[in-house]
Write an enzyme that holds these catalytic residues in place. Structure first.
Site, PDB file in Angstrom:
ATOM      1  N   LYS A  97      38.165  33.751  30.951  1.00  0.00           N
ATOM      2  CA  LYS A  97      38.524  35.000  31.633  1.00  0.00           C
ATOM      3  C   LYS A  97      39.795  35.578  31.031  1.00  0.00           C
ATOM      4  CE  LYS A  97      35.939  33.732  35.684  1.00  0.00           C
ATOM      5  NZ  LYS A  97      35.847  33.161  37.017  1.00  0.00           N
TER       6      LYS A  97
ATOM      7  N   GLN B 263      39.770  30.909  41.159  1.00  0.00           N
ATOM      8  CA  GLN B 263      38.653  30.178  40.560  1.00  0.00           C
ATOM      9  C   GLN B 263      38.109  29.161  41.571  1.00  0.00           C
ATOM     10  OE1 GLN B 263      37.284  30.860  37.446  1.00  0.00           O
ATOM     11  NE2 GLN B 263      35.691  29.519  38.229  1.00  0.00           N
TER      12      GLN B 263
ATOM     13  N   ASP C  46      36.153  39.949  42.463  1.00  0.00           N
ATOM     14  CA  ASP C  46      34.939  39.130  42.486  1.00  0.00           C
ATOM     15  C   ASP C  46      33.870  39.742  43.397  1.00  0.00           C
ATOM     16  OD1 ASP C  46      34.945  36.922  40.820  1.00  0.00           O
ATOM     17  OD2 ASP C  46      36.266  35.768  42.133  1.00  0.00           O
TER      18      ASP C  46
END
Ligand code: NDP
Length: 282
Positions: A53, A97, A119
């Protein structure tokens, strides 16, 4: 004749578009776009995802801020960090995460404001998606929609079957397809007649996490098959939920694993971060 969809090429083309948009954003506002990536603990798979990422941020010109908390971090430490990131004007998107170490609760994620939830996991964003209002959409299903768009695959009036009902893939996938005017069936581990349901699909999306589970006898001739699954086969090789070799002969389009949906997920994270920055300016 079937077409193998090149997710890597589509992702690269979208990343190039994002890079240009980020350049324009910076020129017009004089501001950077910032993504905070939070990793708790030392899960090796999570470390790789976080590294990828951060690399993607560099590629598109987004500034990444990495926060590494030890495996022993407390709920309070995680929540304090998220509260401070929520208030920080330089941070447009916050990503934690997952999975978190088992002693920590996902409730901390509620501290991420909807506008920084890149997200697309927050209750607000999921609610807006269900209401077909502008929302930040979970990256993987959003990536699938982009693949369908790039390949000019008609969704309207089609029968779409989504296998899997997780909050991060199956459910938002079903909503997106429904919002695009498909007739959607959602299947899961308690579905009795899975094969029968799958055989109705003009578009089949599988997100179950079972290697080569979807076999050619479950596929309608000419169907579009999108394989979200990332699994290991009996020889330890990466494979999807779909038995690619037999299924491909029956379909019109199919995504491979690796190289199909996978590359789209981080790309859409970059796009969501850009959109979050744009919204915060407007
Ligand atoms: P979850 O484990 O959260 O959900 C799996 C879903 O599949 C559940 O709804 C489950 O049903 C259903 N399921 C399991 N077994 C069967 C079965 N035999 N028949 C029908 N349905 C079944 O997984 P995720 O949604 O997080 O991920 C799914 C897959 O996608 C995984 O392989 C994961 O690695 C991959 N993935 C890939 C991404 C990418 O970037 N390409 C991103 C995210 C995930 P029930 O609800 O009844 O338990």
């Amino acid at each position: 004749m079937y077409k193998i969809i090149d997710g890597k090429a589509i992702a690269q083309s979208i990343r190039a578009e994002i890079r240009e948009k980020v350049v324009t954003f910076k020129a017009e506002t004089g501001c950077e776009i910032g993504l905070a990536v939070v990793l708790v603990g030392e899960n090796p798979a999570s470390q790789i995802y976080v590294r990828n990422k951060i690399k993607a941020c560099e590629e598109v010109g987004i500034k990444s801020y990495a926060y590494y908390l030890s495996a022993a971090a407390t709920q309070r430490e995680l929540e304090d960090l998220l509260l401070s990131l929520a208030k920080d004007d330089e941070i447009n998107g916050i990503l934690v995460q997952l999975p978190l170490p088992t002693h920590l609760s996902d409730k901390a994620l509620k501290l991420i404001p909807d506008c920084k939830d890149v997200d697309g996991f927050s209750e607000g964003n999921i609610g807006r998606l269900c209401l077909n209002l502008p929302a930040t959409v979970a990256c993987t299903p959003y990536g699938v929609m982009k693949i369908l768009e790039y390949e000019h695959i008609e969704i309207k009036e089609k029968n779409a079957v989504v296998v899997g009902r997780s909050n991060i893939v199956g459910k938002p996938m079903a909503m997106l397809l429904m919002n695009a005017d498909a007739t959607v069936t959602v299947c899961h581990s308690k579905t009795k007649n899975l094969k029968e349901q799958c055989l109705k699909a003009d578009i089949l999306v599988s997100a179950i996490g079972k290697p080569k589970f979807i076999t050619s006898d479950m596929i309608k001739e000419g169907a579009v098959v999108i394989d979200v699954g990332i699994n290991r086969d009996e020889n330890g090789r990466l494979c999807g939920d779909v038995d690619f070799e037999s299924v491909k002969e029956k379909c019109s389009y199919i995504t491979p694993v690796p190289g199909g949906v996978g590359p789209m997920t981080i790309t859409m994270l970059m796009y969501n971060t850009y959109l979050a920055a744009l919204r915060s300016r407007n």
